[in-house]
Scaffold this motif. Structure first.
Motif, PDB file in Angstrom:
ATOM      1  N   ALA A   8       0.830  -1.205   0.000  1.00 57.35           N
ATOM      2  CA  ALA A   8       0.000   0.000   0.000  1.00 57.35           C
ATOM      3  C   ALA A   8       0.862   1.252   0.000  1.00 57.35           C
ATOM      4  CB  ALA A   8      -0.935  -0.025   1.214  1.00 57.35           C
ATOM      5  N   ALA A   9       2.008   1.193   0.665  1.00 56.98           N
ATOM      6  CA  ALA A   9       2.870   2.374   0.782  1.00 56.98           C
ATOM      7  C   ALA A   9       3.415   2.809  -0.565  1.00 56.98           C
ATOM      8  CB  ALA A   9       4.014   2.080   1.742  1.00 56.98           C
ATOM      9  N   TRP A  13      -2.259   3.666  -1.666  1.00 60.67           N
ATOM     10  CA  TRP A  13      -3.509   3.039  -1.238  1.00 60.67           C
ATOM     11  C   TRP A  13      -3.330   2.449   0.156  1.00 60.67           C
ATOM     12  CZ3 TRP A  13      -7.439   4.081  -4.392  1.00 60.67           C
ATOM     13  CH2 TRP A  13      -7.143   4.398  -5.721  1.00 60.67           C
ATOM     14  N   ARG A  14      -4.405   2.337   0.896  1.00 59.74           N
ATOM     15  CA  ARG A  14      -4.324   1.826   2.271  1.00 59.74           C
ATOM     16  C   ARG A  14      -4.065   0.319   2.307  1.00 59.74           C
ATOM     17  NH1 ARG A  14      -9.200   3.589   5.898  1.00 59.74           N
ATOM     18  NH2 ARG A  14     -10.421   2.705   4.186  1.00 59.74           N
ATOM     19  N   HIS A  15      -4.581  -0.385   1.303  1.00 59.85           N
ATOM     20  CA  HIS A  15      -4.423  -1.840   1.268  1.00 59.85           C
ATOM     21  C   HIS A  15      -3.899  -2.288  -0.089  1.00 59.85           C
ATOM     22  CE1 HIS A  15      -7.855  -0.995   4.071  1.00 59.85           C
ATOM     23  NE2 HIS A  15      -7.067  -1.706   4.872  1.00 59.85           N
ATOM     24  N   ASP A 111     -11.232   1.244  -0.839  1.00 61.12           N
ATOM     25  CA  ASP A 111      -9.929   1.366  -0.192  1.00 61.12           C
ATOM     26  C   ASP A 111      -9.743   2.749   0.435  1.00 61.12           C
ATOM     27  OD1 ASP A 111      -6.867   0.239  -0.164  1.00 61.12           O
ATOM     28  OD2 ASP A 111      -6.905   2.407  -0.572  1.00 61.12           O
ATOM     29  N   HIS A 112     -10.164   3.782  -0.261  1.00 60.94           N
ATOM     30  CA  HIS A 112      -9.855   5.154   0.153  1.00 60.94           C
ATOM     31  C   HIS A 112     -10.729   5.645   1.302  1.00 60.94           C
ATOM     32  CE1 HIS A 112      -8.383   9.291  -0.455  1.00 60.94           C
ATOM     33  NE2 HIS A 112      -9.642   9.671  -0.242  1.00 60.94           N
ATOM     34  N   SER A 114     -13.711   5.425   4.482  1.00 55.52           N
ATOM     35  CA  SER A 114     -14.071   4.582   5.622  1.00 55.52           C
ATOM     36  C   SER A 114     -15.216   3.656   5.232  1.00 55.52           C
ATOM     37  CB  SER A 114     -14.493   5.452   6.804  1.00 55.52           C
ATOM     38  OG  SER A 114     -15.683   6.159   6.492  1.00 55.52           O
ATOM     39  N   LYS A 413      -1.379   8.068  -5.579  1.00 53.75           N
ATOM     40  CA  LYS A 413      -2.119   6.946  -6.154  1.00 53.75           C
ATOM     41  C   LYS A 413      -1.783   6.713  -7.629  1.00 53.75           C
ATOM     42  CE  LYS A 413      -6.238   7.684  -3.219  1.00 53.75           C
ATOM     43  NZ  LYS A 413      -5.859   6.775  -2.169  1.00 53.75           N
TER      44      LYS A 413
END
Length: 448
Positions: A8-9, A13-15, A111-112, A114, A413
């Motif tokens: 993700a890093a 993206w978070r995942h 992903d972005h 909540s 992204k």
């Protein structure tokens, strides 16, 4: 080609990406090497744009285009043109998101945002798809009624059977679906080419209609119809659809490979949307030439237009071809609506549902209200329901456009493919116009 999740890093993206969009057809179509000819590469990427263009010429567009042409002649032709230019820009951004990130818009939103926000976006998108499906059901039922005299209620029921047709073709490969869509578009195009020739439009007035006028904004009634055309033209579910089906091409996961994919997929969608512009403009032009200033300015109903076309134009095939084009439009929209529904549910919820169950559920949501209205209110009721479906679609549009512009303008992204400042400014301006007009439409609708 299997998906290659990255950390993700590395991508912003978070995942990490866990699954491919439309996994059963992901990267299933090979593309030629970078040194192949322009036309070979274009042919390989040709197809998704036509499937997206279907949403821009579905039965829901017909009522707004007919009303615009009959009431105001060629004046609102500029609105159809501007709407299509907006669509070309937004579909280009959808292509970029899908090709660069390997995620469709629904997966990107999940992903972005909540979980609660994602669920709200999912519900809004499902409402939009149900509204679009409602337009398909009503459009197909009206076409069957016009062609074969089949009662509207029976036509609505009959449209549920296309679930089986769609499933049959989905199992034959993605190129088969693209070919069917292309064939039906040729039918629609041919029918309206005849309508334009038969209607003998005023070509000078037509060309002037392509230039925007201040009157469109200052006349509240004209503005209301103009916003309806905008809402009916730019479809929110198409952004989810395009960001996914562009990934059916097996491209090299390199910067060069992605640039080639974006270039040819954008050419594909832009040319296809010009075809959609021709169809929408043709409906408006035919209505303007046949009805405006000839005692039929109030025509906004598909059935009324069908009845009047032949006697007014004196062209024997005008009414029949109008109905054939409507039926082709409804069936085409069914194919792409099925895929959009699957993409949205899998992307937002990470939930795989059997295609027949998913399609049946979506169709029943549209069939029940259409059936009730067809039985109790007849043609006028279904016509009003068709217009309502376009208002609903218009109101959902912002919830797809804003995330798309946000994601493609995010360097973390998109990396080197991030929107340039000029493109991002135009994209936000288009989003602002869409949101502003939709707020105005909502206010007008509830204040009368």
């Amino acid at each position: 080609m299997e998906s290659q999740p990255t950390t993700a890093a590395e991508t912003g993206w978070r995942h990490a990406r866990r699954a491919n969009s439309l996994s059963e057809v992901y990267a299933s179509i090979k593309v030629p090497a970078a040194d192949a000819s322009f036309w070979r590469k274009l042919f390989a990427f040709w197809g998704p744009g036509l499937m997206v263009a279907v949403g821009y010429m579905d039965p829901g567009n017909w009522a707004t285009d007919l009303a615009g042409g009959a009431r105001y002649g060629y004046t609102l032709l500029s609105v159809v043109l501007i709407s299509n230019l907006f669509a070309m820009l937004l579909q280009h951004l959808a292509v970029k998101l899908g090709v660069v990130t390997g995620r469709d818009l629904a997966q990107a939103c999940r992903d972005h945002y909540s979980r609660p926000v994602s669920l709200v976006l999912w519900v809004m998108c499902e409402i939009a798809i149900a509204a679009c499906d409602l337009a398909e059901v009503i459009g197909s039922a009206i076409a069957l009624n016009l062609l074969f005299g089949l009662p509207l209620a029976w036509g609505v029921v009959l449209t549920t059977l296309d679930v089986l047709v769609v499933l049959f073709f989905q199992n034959k490969g993605f190129r088969v679906i693209e070919s069917i869509v292309a064939g039906l578009i040729v039918v629609i195009f041919g029918c309206f080419l005849y309508e334009i020739i038969a209607s003998h439009p005023d070509w000078l007035a037509l060309s002037k209609g392509l230039v925007p006028r201040l009157e469109i904004v200052t006349n509240p009634q004209m503005l209301y119809v103009a916003i309806g055309i905008l809402g009916a033209t730019v479809m929110p579910h198409n952004l989810y659809l395009h960001s996914s089906i562009v990934q059916t091409r097996q491209i090299e996961p390199t910067e060069t490979g992605k640039r080639m994919a974006i270039k040819f997929a954008t050419i594909d969608s832009t040319v296809a949307l010009f075809l959609a512009f021709f169809v929408n403009a043709a409906i408006l032009v035919t209505a303007a030439a046949a009805f405006h200033g000839k005692g039929h300015d109030a025509v906004a109903d598909i059935a009324d237009a069908h009845k009047l076309l032949t006697p007014v134009l004196g062209a024997g095939a005008a009414s029949a071809l109008f109905a054939i084009a409507l039926l082709a439009s409804g069936q085409n929209s069914t194919l792409t609506g099925t895929l959009a529904g699957q993409i949205v549910m899998e992307g937002f919820l990470d939930l795989k549902m059997k295609p027949w169950a998913r399609r049946l559920l979506t169709r029943l949501i549209a069939v029940v209200p259409a059936l009730v209205v067809a039985i109790y209110y007849g043609e006028k009721g279904t016509g009003q329901l068709l217009v309502l479906s376009q208002v609903i679609l218009s109101l959902q549009l912002s919830f797809a456009v804003v995330p798309l512009v946000l994601f493609t303008g995010n360097r973390a992204k998109m990396g080197v493919f991030v929107n340039r400042p000029g493109l991002q400014a135009v994209a936000w301006a288009v989003s602002g116009i869409i949101i502003g007009l939709n707020v105005f439409l909502l206010w007008q609708t509830f204040t009368g």
